[in-house]
Design a protein around this motif. Structure first.
Motif, mmCIF file in Angstrom:
data_model
loop_
_atom_site.group_PDB
_atom_site.id
_atom_site.type_symbol
_atom_site.label_atom_id
_atom_site.label_comp_id
_atom_site.label_asym_id
_atom_site.label_seq_id
_atom_site.Cartn_x
_atom_site.Cartn_y
_atom_site.Cartn_z
ATOM 1 N N THR A 102 0.829 -1.203 0.000
ATOM 2 C CA THR A 102 0.000 0.000 0.000
ATOM 3 C C THR A 102 0.864 1.254 0.000
ATOM 4 O O THR A 102 0.575 2.224 -0.695
ATOM 5 N N ASP A 112 -0.951 7.204 -5.742
ATOM 6 C CA ASP A 112 -2.342 7.622 -5.903
ATOM 7 C C ASP A 112 -2.678 7.619 -7.391
ATOM 8 O O ASP A 112 -1.929 8.180 -8.196
ATOM 9 N N HIS A 162 -6.235 3.926 -6.834
ATOM 10 C CA HIS A 162 -5.593 3.764 -5.528
ATOM 11 C C HIS A 162 -5.569 5.124 -4.866
ATOM 12 O O HIS A 162 -5.327 6.118 -5.552
ATOM 13 N N ASP A 206 -10.391 4.463 -1.405
ATOM 14 C CA ASP A 206 -11.400 5.385 -0.870
ATOM 15 C C ASP A 206 -12.306 5.818 -2.025
ATOM 16 O O ASP A 206 -12.010 6.792 -2.729
ATOM 17 N N ILE A 207 -13.403 5.079 -2.239
ATOM 18 C CA ILE A 207 -14.238 5.316 -3.421
ATOM 19 C C ILE A 207 -15.691 4.958 -3.149
ATOM 20 O O ILE A 207 -15.975 4.065 -2.352
ATOM 21 N N THR A 208 -16.611 5.684 -3.781
ATOM 22 C CA THR A 208 -18.030 5.316 -3.781
ATOM 23 C C THR A 208 -18.535 5.407 -5.222
ATOM 24 O O THR A 208 -18.077 6.246 -6.002
ATOM 25 N N HIS A 221 -13.893 9.606 -5.746
ATOM 26 C CA HIS A 221 -12.612 9.029 -5.329
ATOM 27 C C HIS A 221 -11.812 10.098 -4.606
ATOM 28 O O HIS A 221 -11.612 11.184 -5.141
ATOM 29 N N MET A 222 -11.400 9.792 -3.382
ATOM 30 C CA MET A 222 -10.631 10.726 -2.566
ATOM 31 C C MET A 222 -11.364 12.071 -2.418
ATOM 32 O O MET A 222 -10.772 13.126 -2.481
#
Length: 115
Positions: free
Chosen positions: A15, A20, A49, A52-54, A102-103
């Motif tokens: 990670t 990003d 990457h 953190d996403i919806t 995202h982010m």
């Protein structure tokens, strides 16, 4: 216990090494986009990457209920992918979009029927 700790260390290092990356988004339907015919709307989001996403599937700006989303999966390079789908029957004049955040940065992608 040693195997578990090595797995956690590998995950953390992977990670940290990943950069990003904004998502690549594809919006399409399972079948050709014929109006008044039942179909499936698909939003495939890949190569992003951190995770953190919806993803929201929208009809005329409102979220479509009963959508299904795959589990978060990742590639060797620690980039992730997800797919969200929902049954729909498009009508002339309706707009279907996939909203990806995202982010904290929202972007919308419009489905184009194959007319």
């Amino acid at each position: 216990m040693k195997t578990f700790l090595l797995s956690v260390l590998f995950c953390v290092l992977g990670t940290l090494m990943a950069k990003d990356s904004p998502p690549k988004v594809q919006v399409y339907s399972r079948n050709p986009g014929d109006f008044k015919k039942a179909n499936t709307l698909i939003c495939h989001v890949s190569n992003f990457h951190p995770p953190d996403i919806t993803i929201e599937l929208l009809k005329n700006g409102r979220e479509i209920p009963n959508a299904n989303q795959t589990d978060l999966a990742f590639e060797e390079n620690w980039h992730f992918h997800l797919t969200k789908t929902v049954a729909f029957t498009p009508q002339s004049g309706e707009e279907f979009t996939c909203k990806v955040t995202h982010m904290g940065k929202p972007m919308s992608y419009v489905w184009e029927p194959d007319m």
